[in-house]
Design an enzyme around this catalytic site. Sequence first.
Site, PDB file in Angstrom:
ATOM      1  N   SER A  75       0.809  -1.222   0.000  1.00 26.65           N
ATOM      2  CA  SER A  75       0.000   0.000   0.000  1.00 26.65           C
ATOM      3  C   SER A  75       0.843   1.274   0.000  1.00 26.65           C
ATOM      4  CB  SER A  75      -0.945   0.006   1.211  1.00 26.65           C
ATOM      5  OG  SER A  75      -0.219  -0.176   2.419  1.00 26.65           O
ATOM      6  N   GLY A  87      -1.887  -4.337   1.058  1.00 27.98           N
ATOM      7  CA  GLY A  87      -1.986  -5.542   1.867  1.00 27.98           C
ATOM      8  C   GLY A  87      -1.026  -6.643   1.484  1.00 27.98           C
ATOM      9  N   ASN A 129       3.986  -5.275   5.724  1.00 30.08           N
ATOM     10  CA  ASN A 129       2.815  -6.002   6.221  1.00 30.08           C
ATOM     11  C   ASN A 129       3.213  -7.251   6.999  1.00 30.08           C
ATOM     12  OD1 ASN A 129       0.594  -4.361   5.297  1.00 30.08           O
ATOM     13  ND2 ASN A 129       1.113  -4.992   3.215  1.00 30.08           N
ATOM     14  N   ASP A 184      -3.920   6.848  10.233  1.00 28.71           N
ATOM     15  CA  ASP A 184      -3.445   5.545  10.727  1.00 28.71           C
ATOM     16  C   ASP A 184      -1.978   5.577  11.141  1.00 28.71           C
ATOM     17  OD1 ASP A 184      -2.088   5.587   8.287  1.00 28.71           O
ATOM     18  OD2 ASP A 184      -3.290   3.998   7.384  1.00 28.71           O
ATOM     19  N   HIS A 187       0.452   5.372   6.524  1.00 33.37           N
ATOM     20  CA  HIS A 187       0.455   5.746   5.108  1.00 33.37           C
ATOM     21  C   HIS A 187       0.566   7.262   4.925  1.00 33.37           C
ATOM     22  CE1 HIS A 187      -1.721   1.855   5.321  1.00 33.37           C
ATOM     23  NE2 HIS A 187      -0.979   1.585   4.258  1.00 33.37           N
TER      24      HIS A 187
END
Length: 239
Positions: free
Chosen positions: A65, A102, A131, A212, A215
């Site tokens: 991502s 992801g 991830n 978050d 990102h």
Amino acid sequence: MHYSYLKSNTLKQNMHRQNIAARLLHLSLLVLTLVCFTFSISVYSQQQAPLDAQTQKKILVVGDSLSAAYKLSAQQGWVHLLREKLKDNNYPYQVINASVSGATTAAGIQIMKQSLASHNPDIVMLELGGNDGLQGKPVSYITKNLDRLITMATSSGAQVVLIGIQIPPNLGRRYTQPFFQQYQTLADKYKLPLVPFLLDKVAGYPTLMQEDGIHPRAEGQPIVLENVWPVLAKVLSKS
């Protein structure tokens, strides 16, 4: 009288057969001529194809991502900004973004396999592992997968640019330190150009990061590109 009739009829049949054979030969020659003409046009068209399409090199980005413009438009992401920078600086490169939000290193193996077969890139920018780290997978497992991804790309003839990732410190230094170090270790092992940390000068800055904390916002994407560009530019200067 009967014999003369048969002889005359036989001559007519022979003449008819010869006429049909001549027509078939003419038709065959016509078809052959059309085929040759079509082939000549095809060859000419290929020769007249734009040179850019024939000579343009390819950069493949395989990431997660962080490279897939998460919650942004594709045009805001650093990969698209890279595409524009290459164009503005007259670098004859096509950028293919195979990044998937992801994606883990295990998923990246399949992505890499398909992308190498489909695009045959000259340069592969590898940005994976984040991830896996957030899922707490063993660093040895992540390193093994990254090693395989690098080998797959280099075996295809591509130059790999390895992009390092850091994960949040709440996972503990005993995990985060070897996680971060694996990128330098792999770069040294394969003598690869390394972007030490993709989100340098972006991570930890609320105005540049999404809620978050993982990102980048659109405002942070140009800085991400600034982290990547000096390393990639050295590769481009040698290719």
